[in-house]
Enzyme design. Structure first.
Site, PDB file in Angstrom:
ATOM      1  CG  ASN A 117      35.733  44.912  47.228  1.00  0.00           C
ATOM      2  OD1 ASN A 117      36.850  44.404  47.119  1.00  0.00           O
ATOM      3  ND2 ASN A 117      35.055  45.388  46.185  1.00  0.00           N
ATOM      4  CG  PHE A 121      43.280  40.671  42.701  1.00  0.00           C
ATOM      5  CD1 PHE A 121      41.987  41.122  42.497  1.00  0.00           C
ATOM      6  CD2 PHE A 121      44.254  41.062  41.776  1.00  0.00           C
ATOM      7  CE1 PHE A 121      41.672  41.937  41.413  1.00  0.00           C
ATOM      8  CE2 PHE A 121      43.947  41.869  40.696  1.00  0.00           C
ATOM      9  CZ  PHE A 121      42.663  42.317  40.518  1.00  0.00           C
ATOM     10  CB  SER A 182      40.986  45.464  41.106  1.00  0.00           C
ATOM     11  OG  SER A 182      41.053  45.584  42.516  1.00  0.00           O
ATOM     12  CG  ASN A 184      40.465  47.005  46.402  1.00  0.00           C
ATOM     13  OD1 ASN A 184      40.425  48.132  46.877  1.00  0.00           O
ATOM     14  ND2 ASN A 184      39.372  46.323  46.072  1.00  0.00           N
ATOM     15  CB  THR A 185      46.128  45.141  42.835  1.00  0.00           C
ATOM     16  OG1 THR A 185      45.396  44.011  43.308  1.00  0.00           O
ATOM     17  CG2 THR A 185      47.555  44.728  42.515  1.00  0.00           C
ATOM     18  CE  LYS A 215      34.687  44.139  36.480  1.00  0.00           C
ATOM     19  NZ  LYS A 215      34.259  43.123  37.440  1.00  0.00           N
ATOM     20  CG  ASN A 244      36.508  46.423  39.029  1.00  0.00           C
ATOM     21  OD1 ASN A 244      36.038  46.278  40.164  1.00  0.00           O
ATOM     22  ND2 ASN A 244      37.418  45.621  38.522  1.00  0.00           N
TER      23      ASN A 244
HETATM   24  C1  FMN Z   1      33.466  42.073  47.473  1.00  0.00           C
HETATM   25  C2  FMN Z   1      33.711  42.310  46.016  1.00  0.00           C
HETATM   26  C3  FMN Z   1      34.802  41.693  45.400  1.00  0.00           C
HETATM   27  C4  FMN Z   1      35.047  41.930  44.053  1.00  0.00           C
HETATM   28  N1  FMN Z   1      36.099  41.281  43.456  1.00  0.00           N
HETATM   29  C5  FMN Z   1      36.328  41.452  42.136  1.00  0.00           C
HETATM   30  C6  FMN Z   1      37.370  40.762  41.493  1.00  0.00           C
HETATM   31  O1  FMN Z   1      38.081  39.952  42.102  1.00  0.00           O
HETATM   32  N2  FMN Z   1      37.565  41.003  40.166  1.00  0.00           N
HETATM   33  C7  FMN Z   1      36.783  41.865  39.439  1.00  0.00           C
HETATM   34  O2  FMN Z   1      36.999  42.036  38.238  1.00  0.00           O
HETATM   35  N3  FMN Z   1      35.760  42.516  40.029  1.00  0.00           N
HETATM   36  C8  FMN Z   1      35.520  42.330  41.345  1.00  0.00           C
HETATM   37  N4  FMN Z   1      34.479  42.985  41.942  1.00  0.00           N
HETATM   38  C9  FMN Z   1      33.672  43.936  41.135  1.00  0.00           C
HETATM   39  C10 FMN Z   1      32.393  43.308  40.597  1.00  0.00           C
HETATM   40  O3  FMN Z   1      32.645  42.255  39.705  1.00  0.00           O
HETATM   41  C11 FMN Z   1      31.559  44.389  39.870  1.00  0.00           C
HETATM   42  O4  FMN Z   1      32.298  44.876  38.761  1.00  0.00           O
HETATM   43  C12 FMN Z   1      31.200  45.549  40.760  1.00  0.00           C
HETATM   44  O5  FMN Z   1      30.920  45.123  42.081  1.00  0.00           O
HETATM   45  C13 FMN Z   1      29.982  46.324  40.232  1.00  0.00           C
HETATM   46  O6  FMN Z   1      28.855  45.502  40.166  1.00  0.00           O
HETATM   47  P1  FMN Z   1      27.695  45.501  41.299  1.00  0.00           P
HETATM   48  O7  FMN Z   1      27.297  46.936  41.512  1.00  0.00           O
HETATM   49  O8  FMN Z   1      26.604  44.637  40.744  1.00  0.00           O
HETATM   50  O9  FMN Z   1      28.328  44.906  42.515  1.00  0.00           O
HETATM   51  C14 FMN Z   1      34.207  42.780  43.291  1.00  0.00           C
HETATM   52  C15 FMN Z   1      33.110  43.385  43.922  1.00  0.00           C
HETATM   53  C16 FMN Z   1      32.852  43.158  45.257  1.00  0.00           C
HETATM   54  C17 FMN Z   1      31.648  43.810  45.903  1.00  0.00           C
END
Ligand code: FMN
Length: 352
Positions: A117, A121, A182, A184-185, A215, A244
């Site tokens: 992804n 934000f 993140s 992505n910023t 985080k 993350n």
């Molecule tokens: C589509 C998507 C959007 C995410 N958006 C955020 C976010 O806004 N803020 C954040 O701290 N982590 C974000 N994450 C990261 C997740 O909170 C998590 O740290 C990461 O996906 C690893 O966990 P997982 O393997 O269970 O997905 C996002 C993950 C995905 C897949």
């Protein structure tokens, strides 16, 4: 029970973001009327004396939480309880609303049970989220509030974005999470440095009594991650969330060239970094593990390595909501099989 395997092919025909919107439209419904969802809540929300623990001044009825990014605008808090999550982290919320990156910005690597992804934000901003949280307050399960800076805010002004968010959202959750991890910023991960963290925690701690967690990204050496998190705890962080998404695109066969990877391919990388941090910080602060967790065994591995709580995002997409219920049920058995009467005895058991 939901037969997710029969819904999944249809859901996966949709663009990932459209599938997310569809899920959100269903999971918002309990805000209007919970009654029809109660049978699901009763079967899926698992708790037991073995799973209960007190953290941040709140009782957590089970340790499986929703990772940030799924409920960015706090629209699904009740829905997430109904799916069985013991706590929900909303956000990332930024001060002003923002659209995020151009679409498409979310991709599935289906065989690898991995998401990629580059959302950036996208969220409705603090004003709307504050209004929504006030309507829903108080919450029956704990809420984490994940905050980040707006894309157009310079690195020099980033602190004021975080302090603005803390002032606006203070008291509306059980803990804050500073998101500077993140991918992505642009420039956000550069804030993972001593000067910024020192100043941020100095100002932030003066503004709220809510615990403030940091985080972190998985794309650091263990040495750098240990140095960063130890310093953050010294400066006032009340906990660490690791990790993350990763920008190590070598983990998938056909990567897109934007965004971060989550899900199965992140599992080992996320665990290894968590384990390295826990070796130093277990017992000194609260640790939350996230990244590739998709089974009770994996959740328990993180718990025994030192995680008080774990979070899931991608696993929900690939395995469906029954997974949360199943993980909690199996976790009770795993904890008991080791001879513990409560999860707190299992937390960090591999470190002792
Ligand atoms: C589509 C998507 C959007 C995410 N958006 C955020 C976010 O806004 N803020 C954040 O701290 N982590 C974000 N994450 C990261 C997740 O909170 C998590 O740290 C990461 O996906 C690893 O966990 P997982 O393997 O269970 O997905 C996002 C993950 C995905 C897949």
């Amino acid at each position: 029970m939901i037969n997710y395997e029969s819904i999944k092919p249809l859901l996966f025909k949709l663009q990932p973001e459209s599938a997310h919107h569809l899920a959100e439209s269903v999971l918002r419904m309990p805000n209007v009327c919970q009654l029809p969802f109660n049978p699901f809540l009763n079967s899926h929300f698992i708790t037991d004396d073995v799973l209960k623990q007190n953290l941040f001044g709140r009782e957590f009825l089970n340790p499986i939480g929703l990772g940030a990014g799924f409920d960015k605008n706090a629209t699904m808090i009740r829905g997430m309880q109904i799916l069985g999550f013991g706590f929900t982290e909303i956000g990332t919320v930024t001060p002003k609303p923002q659209a995020g990156n151009p679409k498409p910005r979310m991709f599935r690597h289906i065989e690898e049970e991995t998401l990629q992804n580059a959302m950036g934000f996208n969220n409705e901003g603090a004003y709307k989220v504050v209004k929504r949280l006030k309507q829903r307050f108080p919450f029956t399960t704990p809420i984490g509030v994940n905050i980040g800076k707006n894309k157009l805010t310079s690195e020099q002004d980033a602190i004021s974005d975080y302090t603005h968010l803390i002032k606006s959202l203070d008291g509306l959750g059980d803990y804050f999470v500073i998101n500077i991890s993140s991918p992505n910023t642009p420039g956000l991960r550069d804030l993972q440095n001593e000067e910024f963290i020192t100043e941020l925690f100095k100002e932030a701690k003066a503004l709220t009594k809510m615990p403030i967690l940091l985080k972190i990204a998985p794309d650091m050496t263990p040495e750098d991650a240990i140095a960063l998190t130890t310093m953050a705890v010294e400066k006032g962080a009340d906990g660490i969330i690791a990790t993350n998404t990763t920008i190590d695109y070598s983990l998938v066969k056909e990567p897109k060239d934007i965004g971060g990877l989550s899900g199965a391919v992140l599992k080992e990388k996320s665990f290894q970094l968590f384990d390295a941090i826990a070796e130093k910080l277990y017992g000194k602060t609260i640790l939350i593990s996230v990244g590739g967790i998709d089974s009770a065994e994996e959740a328990y591995r993180r718990i025994k390595a030192g995680a008080s709580l774990v979070q899931i995002y991608s696993g929900l997409v690939f395995h469906g909501p029954d997974m949360i219920m199943n993980i909690n049920k199996e976790l009770i058995e795993l904890i008991k099989a080791d001879g513990y009467s409560n999860i707190t005895e299992a937390i960090g058991a591999d470190r002792k």
